[in-house]
Design an enzyme around this catalytic site. Structure first.
Site, PDB file in Angstrom:
ATOM      1  CG  ASP B 249      -2.341   1.449   1.908  1.00 29.13           C
ATOM      2  OD1 ASP B 249      -2.982   0.599   1.988  1.00 29.13           O
ATOM      3  OD2 ASP B 249      -1.645   1.872   0.793  1.00 29.13           O
ATOM      4  CG  HIS B 339      -7.506   1.231  -4.927  1.00 24.51           C
ATOM      5  ND1 HIS B 339      -8.656   2.352  -4.250  1.00 24.51           N
ATOM      6  CD2 HIS B 339      -6.348   1.709  -4.424  1.00 24.51           C
ATOM      7  CE1 HIS B 339      -7.776   3.330  -3.426  1.00 24.51           C
ATOM      8  NE2 HIS B 339      -6.468   3.333  -4.300  1.00 24.51           N
TER       9      HIS B 339
END
Lengths: 257, 431
Positions: B249, B339
């Site tokens: 991330d 995403h």
């Protein structure tokens, strides 16, 4: 391109810090590199940040009046204002602070460093905000309670030595306050030495829950000075704290905690 | 890292020194493969040995702070407090961060705000350098700074009281509402933000307590969000973090110290020159339903491989995604809903810099709830409306990851510039 600090830190005017702190500086630069966090002038910034007090309210001794830097007695009639321009500070005060209060009295703390090669004796102190200022020590009364009492002989600071004023220890008592001292206020205090010289410093006010010693009925009500500590009166559970406040006429006597 | 600590004879730098030095040692080989996979493969040990020889030459063994591989302590590390910018922004994120939002008491006026900020600045300036604050009742707890930073942010009400409505930047206030939001007031907004971050949680506990004690007469605690990443020493510095979905991330994120970072983050005009804006959103992760999703589905939702963080069209973590690539059946490899596709725009100005932390707290959803975890999503940008909102809108419109994430908190703060020794944070606002 890393942001650079446009202000040359060395140019700022805060005087030299407590020498005892200086030795702690060197450790930071190595670890800064090791942490992998590059910042320009990190080493210099971190070093100077440790020697220079880093906020507006941190204060150090401003000046010493009278020409007694060498420790010799001032001649009678010496013009102290002239001497002030010539003399270096005989003592510095680092990390001073005063406990905020809405009551009648409070304490001032900090570290006083004797920069001369001769012993200094703090014989008294004064502050505009206080009608009366005393020098206090805290001693064990032998039964496990701490007792605060005025130090008539004053505080002696050996040559190049330090005097630490701290909660539970020696401190300067400001009494008969003329107004509330709120966190963030800055209080000017003057130390007076045996030879007549003085050192002035500014102490920022901070909230503090400790230093709740009871100071005696004759100098005002007891309740006020604890207004800021969230009702925590842990030091006063004994019930024997209101003794020994008998004679206070012109004599502060001693106050039991 | 299971490798031995032995130092090859003749190398000047021990492996551990290079580990701590991280990026400075230029471990390009590790970066190419990406993330923590390199560690597990055992490649790190040999790469460091090679780098040790390359960097240090054939100098004598035993030089440097750690000749035997024992490692210098990390606790003494400090980050300078003073400077053009506040600390804690242009920095490799520390292992732990506590975000504390305060509400000003009704009687806290402009003068009181100034007094409060002077006190808090002094506390932060001392504590971040490993020194006790004034009136610090636990001074021993201040002796391990561990890269402590304290970063101040101002909410609209503080700015209003300090300098009037005209001082508010246009973007300072709650974000526009998004359909995915399930915001709870207890995680929203605030008048004063203190982000207290360090590589040691005890350091944070002490610093935050000191700051809160000194705030108490001026403000009340509104919320506190505590976050964590990998501890120092767990991974090679610079390794992209993983969130609690297990995803790598933060791969695409301007790095501290780069021109790109500075360009995106720092405000140039007015009282905020040298400062920035801070969006802090609390994103709850629906881990129970995430459990129902198999690995391919997980990878499809983000558009990246779970093992390396590489885009589905690439091999290495930092490969550029190929949004036009299609599979044999003619469908895009990286889905329209993924995403990684939705989180970027054609407008290069619509970018911000992320600083994120995992969170986990005791759940409150009744006896069957045993998890409340997610991400404290922080974003720095010079202009929230221009750089952050358009991206958040894209994600709100379409992002498969929304199935398993729920924004439950949102706050926007103006982050003032730094100060020089003798100054205080907020001086440019208070004048």
């Amino acid at each position: 391109m890393l942001p650079t600090n446009p202000m040359p830190l060395e140019s700022l005017t805060a005087p030299v810090a407590d020498p005892a702190e200086a030795s702690g500086m060197a450790r930071t630069s190595e670890q800064l590199r090791a942490s992998g966090t590059p910042r320009p002038s990190t080493r210099r910034a971190s070093r100077v940040a440790r020697t220079v007090r880093t906020a507006a309210i941190s204060a150090v001794a401003v000046l010493a009046l009278a020409g007694c830097a060498s420790g010799t007695e001032a001649a009678p009639g010496t013009d102290t204002s002239v001497a002030a321009e010539q003399s270096a500070a005989i003592a510095t005060v680092t990390d001073p602070w005063v406990k905020a209060t809405d009551g009648d009295m409070t304490a001032v703390f900090g570290v006083v460093t004797n920069t001369t090669g001769d012993e200094l004796v703090v014989v008294s102190a004064s502050a505009e905000i206080a009608g009366v200022v005393e020098l206090h020590e805290t001693v064990d009364d032998g039964s496990g309670s701490m007792l605060m009492q005025e130090v008539d002989a004053g505080f002696t600071i050996p040559a190049h030595g330090t005097l630490t004023l701290e909660p539970g220890g020696d401190h300067i008592m400001l009494m008969q306050l003329t107004g509330e001292i709120v966190a963030g206020d800055v209080i000017a205090v003057t130390l007076e030495f045996a030879d007549g010289s003085t050192v002035q410093f500014e102490a920022p006010a901070k909230d503090y829950s400790g230093a709740n010693e009871n100071y005696g009925g004759d100098h005002g009500e007891h309740d006020g000075e604890h207004g800021d500590d969230d009702g925590e009166h842990g030091d006063h559970g004994d019930g024997d704290q209101h003794d020994e406040h008998g004679e206070h006429d012109g004599d502060s006597g001693s106050a039991a905690i | 890292m299971g490798s031995t600590r032995a130092q090859r004879p003749g190398s000047r730098w021990s492996r551990r020194q290079l580990l701590l030095g991280g990026a400075a040692a230029g471990l390009g080989a590790a970066a190419a493969i990406g993330a923590d996979q390199f560690v597990r493969s055992g490649g790190l040990a040999s790469a460091l040995d090679s780098a040790a020889e390359a960097v240090g030459g054939a100098g004598g063994a035993g030089e440097g702070p750690d000749a035997r591989g024992g490692g210098a302590l990390h606790g003494p590390s400090t980050v300078p407090f003073s400077g053009e910018h506040q600390a804690g922004i242009d920095i490799v994120p520390q292992s732990f961060s506590s975000y504390i939002a305060l509400d000003l008491r009704p009687e806290t006026d402009r003068d009181a705000i100034g007094r409060m900020l002077r006190i808090l600045t002094d506390d932060a300036a001392r504590l971040t350098q490993g020194e006790a604050a004034l009136a610090d009742s636990e001074p021993e707890l201040a002796s391990v700074p561990a890269r402590l930073t304290v970063t101040f942010g101002f909410g609209p009400e503080l700015v209003r009281r300090a300098a009037g409505e005209q001082a508010l930047p246009a973007w300072l206030g709650p974000l526009p509402a998004f359909s995915i939001d399930r915001l709870e007031n207890r995680w929203n907004d605030g008048d004063l933000l203190l982000e207290v971050a360090a590589d040691d949680p005890v350091t944070i506990a002490h610093a935050s307590r000191m700051l809160l004690k000194d705030s108490r007469r001026f403000a009340t605690l509104r919320w506190r969000q505590d976050g964590f990443r990998r501890a120092v020493g767990s991974e090679r510095p610079g390794t992209t973090m993983r969130n609690l979905f297990g995803q790598v991330d933060g791969t695409v994120n301007a790095q501290p110290g780069t021109d790109d970072f500075a360009e995106l983050v720092w405000i140039r005009d007015g009282w905020l020159a040298g400062g920035t804006s801070y969006v802090i959103r609390r994103i709850r992760m629906e881990l129970d339903t995430w459990d129902e999703l198999d690995r391919p589905g997980r990878e499809a939702s983000i558009g990246r491989r779970l093992d390396t963080g590489a885009p589905l069209t690439g091999v290495n973590e930092h490969d550029e995604p190929d949004f036009s690539a299609t599979n044999a059946a003619g469908f895009p490899v990286i889905g329209a809903f993924a995403h990684v596709r939705r989180a970027r725009s054609d407008n290069p100005r619509e970018r911000f810099v992320r600083r994120t932390y995992n969170y986990e707290i005791a759940p409150s959803g009744g006896p069957d709830a045993f998890s409340d975890a997610g991400l404290i999503f922080g974003a720095f940008q010079a202009d929230v409306s221009a750089q952050f909102v358009p991206i958040q809108r894209r994600l709100d419109e379409l992002d498969l990851l929304n199935e398993w994430t729920t924004p439950v908190g949102s706050a926007v703060f103006a982050v003032p510039p730094g100060c020089a020794p003798g100054g205080f944070i907020g001086e440019t606002l208070l004048g």
